[in-house]
Scaffold this motif. Structure first.
Motif, PDB file in Angstrom:
ATOM      1  N   VAL A  36       0.670  -3.523  10.106  1.00 25.02           N
ATOM      2  CA  VAL A  36      -0.186  -3.347  10.131  1.00 25.02           C
ATOM      3  C   VAL A  36      -1.710  -3.446  10.539  1.00 25.02           C
ATOM      4  O   VAL A  36      -2.053  -4.405  11.334  1.00 25.02           O
ATOM      5  N   ASP A  40      -6.613  -2.531   7.595  1.00 27.59           N
ATOM      6  CA  ASP A  40      -6.067  -1.751   5.930  1.00 27.59           C
ATOM      7  C   ASP A  40      -5.861  -3.083   4.301  1.00 27.59           C
ATOM      8  O   ASP A  40      -5.664  -2.287   4.036  1.00 27.59           O
ATOM      9  N   GLY A 225       5.991  -6.607   7.097  1.00 26.51           N
ATOM     10  CA  GLY A 225       6.701  -5.443   7.216  1.00 26.51           C
ATOM     11  C   GLY A 225       6.889  -5.701   5.146  1.00 26.51           C
ATOM     12  O   GLY A 225       6.436  -5.011   4.890  1.00 26.51           O
TER      13      GLY A 225
END
Ligand code: NI
Ligand code: MN
Length: 230
Positions: A36, A40, A225
């Motif tokens: 990521v 964000d 993730g």
């Protein structure tokens, strides 16, 4: 109430429950495992174990952008306030601090705690571990630490999950992490702080086999993730 734990690689995690989110040691920029981007990520609360750059990470940017409250040990929390983070809660070992949706209690951790800048090191107090009660579960983030016998006291917090470093070199390695599992007696173990850089490459599946053959704990080696719900 369900708790979702997401791993971002290294020692960076998020906890989510009931629409409330917590980031732990959000080292994203410069983290070769991260899937990521820091821009964000958002959070109601950011919890920090210590001041090393691979743990403070993107805390200042995320906190300034989102208004997240940062809870950290005293010198680190105070220093982050001086860097322009509006909402900081400097606390210390043994103290329990409430944040949106939960509480955190700071435990000892055997390590160092400084932030490296272009002008040199900022000394930022002592490192800590975190006992986080959130989402109906109790999760222990050991932070960066060696094995220490007081983990027997931390076991008395009735842990559901223990997040333990296994990388060796800067923290305990897999053999000592197994001894930590034996003391902590958490039913679920999540390994962290490995495979980010060459000195801390480890085989999480081998750690899982060793722990699960020697103890009643289950190991969940999350990929960067990846999330798990409990
Ligand atoms: Ni460290
Ligand atoms: Mn570290």
């Amino acid at each position: 109430m369900a708790l979702t734990i997401t791993y971002f690689g290294h020692a960076a995690f998020s906890l989510e429950a009931d629409g409330t989110s917590v980031l732990i040691d959000p080292f994203i920029t410069g983290n070769p495992l991260a899937t990521v981007e820091a821009k964000d990520l958002s959070a109601d609360t950011i919890l920090l174990t210590h001041a090393h750059n691979d743990h403070v990470g993107d805390t200042i940017e995320i906190a300034k952008r989102t208004g997240a409250t940062v809870v950290a040990t005293f010198e680190l929390g105070t220093w982050l306030g001086q860097q322009g983070v509006a909402n900081t809660v400097p606390a210390n070992h043994g103290g329990t601090v409430a944040f949106k949706g939960g509480t955190v209690k700071f435990t000892p951790a055997w390590h160092t705690s400084s932030f490296q800048t272009d002008e040199g090191f900022v000394a930022a107090g002592l490192p800590a571990g975190l006992v986080v009660r959130f989402g109906g579960k109790t999760t222990y983030f050991a932070g960066d630490t060696c094995l220490f016998l007081d983990m027997r006291l931390i076991a008395e917090e009735d842990l559901d999950v223990a997040v333990l470093p296994i990388g060796d070199h800067f923290t305990m390695g897999p053999k000592d992490a197994l001894r930590a599992v034996e003391m902590l007696r958490a039913p679920m173990i999540i390994p962290s702080h490995y495979n980010t850089f060459p000195p801390i490459e480890q085989d999480a599946q081998a750690f899982q086999r060793d722990v699960e053959s020697a103890t009643a704990s289950k190991v969940i080696p999350l990929a960067p993730g990846e999330s798990t719900a409990l």
